[in-house]
Design an enzyme around this catalytic site. Sequence first.
Site, mmCIF file in Angstrom:
data_model
loop_
_atom_site.group_PDB
_atom_site.id
_atom_site.type_symbol
_atom_site.label_atom_id
_atom_site.label_comp_id
_atom_site.label_asym_id
_atom_site.label_seq_id
_atom_site.Cartn_x
_atom_site.Cartn_y
_atom_site.Cartn_z
ATOM 1 C CB CYS A 146 41.002 37.556 44.815
ATOM 2 S SG CYS A 146 39.340 38.117 44.382
ATOM 3 C CG HIS B 14 42.004 41.477 47.695
ATOM 4 N ND1 HIS B 14 42.987 41.255 46.768
ATOM 5 C CD2 HIS B 14 40.842 41.060 47.124
ATOM 6 C CE1 HIS B 14 42.440 40.739 45.669
ATOM 7 N NE2 HIS B 14 41.148 40.606 45.862
#
Length: 243
Positions: free
Chosen positions: A92, A191
């Site tokens: 990310c 994630h």
Amino acid sequence: MLRICHLYPDLLNLYGDRGNILVLLQRCRWRGIPVSLREVRYGEPVDLAEVDLLFLGGGSDQAQRIAAEDLSSRAADLRDAVEKGLVVLAICGGYQLLGHYYRLPGGGELPGLGLIDFCTEAGPERLIGDIAVEVILGGRKQILCGFENHSGRTYLGQVKPLGRVLRGFGNNGRDGTEGVRYRNVFGTYLHGPLLPKNPALADHLINLALQRRGLRVVLPPLRDFWEKEARRVILRRLHLPEQ
């Protein structure tokens, strides 16, 4: 000794990203592979030539800004290490920092390292939910499962994505790509954390790091019962065939 570096554990560690480090360490230990971990915080020195596997997690825009300032001083060393085969997993915000820039909400740009040919722009709404991505690891098709939660829209230049989105949004919710793959660098929005649910990727990273050291090791298979159960739950939720 396999040497793992967690860069900015105090800044870039959203949604359980540190779990990726725990998986890498434990899967090595279960197999009797000597492994060490070094956590490097803002401003602390590290010789990237002595690192086998580098991890960058996700963080808020403010945390990314702080990390970017420090990363800029390491840019030349990191670029050199990547070109020499350093294995990198970037999640990310850490992923976004490897590109040319991140265009922030309301204007302004957060400069990236320009290490890989892509850029990121903040979108009007967040892209959130479970995601499944088809990737090629070691010549075999695999499905990566995870959770994404990002407002950034990443657009790749002359570089390959990590994989093809089966369910979810991926890099930008439009072109069907997810993440980036450059040499031994893996960038992704997954994630959750990523590696506990995707042991094939964890082992692939370990293999690459060992090969970079000149070690050809056949990793003994592990049972991975709970890892497979976690994957089944996500694949069922996404109405995809169970692996």
